[in-house]
Scaffold this active site. Structure first.
Site, PDB file in Angstrom:
ATOM      1  N   GLU A  28       4.853   4.495  -2.114  1.00 40.99           N
ATOM      2  CA  GLU A  28       4.879   3.976  -0.739  1.00 40.99           C
ATOM      3  C   GLU A  28       5.635   2.648  -0.635  1.00 40.99           C
ATOM      4  O   GLU A  28       5.963   2.199   0.458  1.00 40.99           O
ATOM      5  CB  GLU A  28       3.459   3.833  -0.188  1.00 40.99           C
ATOM      6  CG  GLU A  28       2.676   2.624  -0.655  1.00 40.99           C
ATOM      7  CD  GLU A  28       2.071   2.727  -2.042  1.00 40.99           C
ATOM      8  OE1 GLU A  28       1.294   1.825  -2.405  1.00 40.99           O
ATOM      9  OE2 GLU A  28       2.354   3.711  -2.750  1.00 40.99           O
TER      10      GLU A  28
ATOM     11  N   CYS B 226      -1.443   3.886  -9.167  1.00 37.46           N
ATOM     12  CA  CYS B 226      -1.604   2.583  -9.820  1.00 37.46           C
ATOM     13  C   CYS B 226      -3.005   2.469 -10.432  1.00 37.46           C
ATOM     14  O   CYS B 226      -3.351   3.225 -11.327  1.00 37.46           O
ATOM     15  CB  CYS B 226      -1.294   1.447  -8.847  1.00 37.46           C
ATOM     16  SG  CYS B 226      -1.032  -0.154  -9.672  1.00 37.46           S
TER      17      CYS B 226
ATOM     18  N   HIS C 130       4.195   2.725  -7.371  1.00 43.45           N
ATOM     19  CA  HIS C 130       3.826   2.822  -5.955  1.00 43.45           C
ATOM     20  C   HIS C 130       4.930   3.535  -5.173  1.00 43.45           C
ATOM     21  O   HIS C 130       5.921   2.900  -4.807  1.00 43.45           O
ATOM     22  CB  HIS C 130       3.627   1.428  -5.356  1.00 43.45           C
ATOM     23  CG  HIS C 130       2.415   0.709  -5.851  1.00 43.45           C
ATOM     24  ND1 HIS C 130       1.186   0.825  -5.243  1.00 43.45           N
ATOM     25  CD2 HIS C 130       2.244  -0.129  -6.901  1.00 43.45           C
ATOM     26  CE1 HIS C 130       0.307   0.087  -5.895  1.00 43.45           C
ATOM     27  NE2 HIS C 130       0.932  -0.508  -6.902  1.00 43.45           N
TER      28      HIS C 130
END
Length: 202
Positions: free
Chosen positions: A185, A79, A183
């Protein structure tokens, strides 16, 4: 041998969710310490302003340090961390980036009724030349951003997303330096699988 991942904690971003994801995948995770560079990959996360991050990097003398680390370590930016890999950004005011990949970070143009920030799961199209990422082609990953990278060399791009027909760079790479706008995660099981695959192959 399990790779050792180092997370750069400079004050911007939810590093705990990333650390938990990496631990879940079985990686040994440490936070960056100038005195300890015993790791395989430096992970630069980040959420927020390019300008604020640039000021932090300047204050902590991280530009030169990360440039030096990139000579013999692998680097992955996520990001804002990906955006910081570029030459400069224009959020708030013109600010310096690490300059590991040539290009700029600009606000996404509001064409075809694009609403900013872009938030949510978006399909990502991957370069067919990267064989180990083929299985993720057209899978959805979680995005949250209003700015995007514009690379000087289009060959530094390896994946894209689309927003109302507009192509947006979602991944960049140059030798041992990689960046992704989304992202992993926060992208569920497919995101964790992607994170493991890219760590093992870059």
């Amino acid at each position: 041998m399990t790779k050792k991942i180092c997370i750069l904690n400079y004050g911007l971003g939810n590093i705990l969710s990333l650390k938990n994801a990496l631990n879940y995948l079985g990686y040994r995770v440490i936070f960056f310490d100038r005195k300890n560079q015993n790791f395989d990959l430096l992970l630069i996360p980040g959420v927020g302003s390019f300008h604020k991050a640039s000021l932090i990097f300047k204050k902590q003398n991280l530009f030169k340090l990360i440039t030096s680390i990139s000579k013999d370590k692998k680097i992955l930016g996520i990001c804002l961390g990906m955006q910081l890999l570029m030459t400069k950004g224009y959020e708030i005011k013109t600010s310096k980036g690490i300059n590991l990949i040539k290009g700029e970070v600009k606000q996404i143009k509001k064409k075809n009724n694009i609403k900013l920030p872009i938030v949510g799961y978006k399909k990502v199209k991957f370069d067919k030349k990267i064989k180990y990422l083929k299985k993720f082609n057209n899978k959805k990953f979680y995005f949250n951003h209003s700015y995007h990278v514009l690379t000087k060399n289009k060959f530094d791009n390896f994946c894209y997303s689309k927003e109302r027909g507009n192509k947006i760079i979602a991944g960049i790479r140059k030798k041992n330096v990689f960046g992704i706008q989304f992202h992993p995660e926060k992208s569920g099981k497919i995101g964790l699988n992607f994170l493991k695959e890219i760590i093992e192959n870059i």
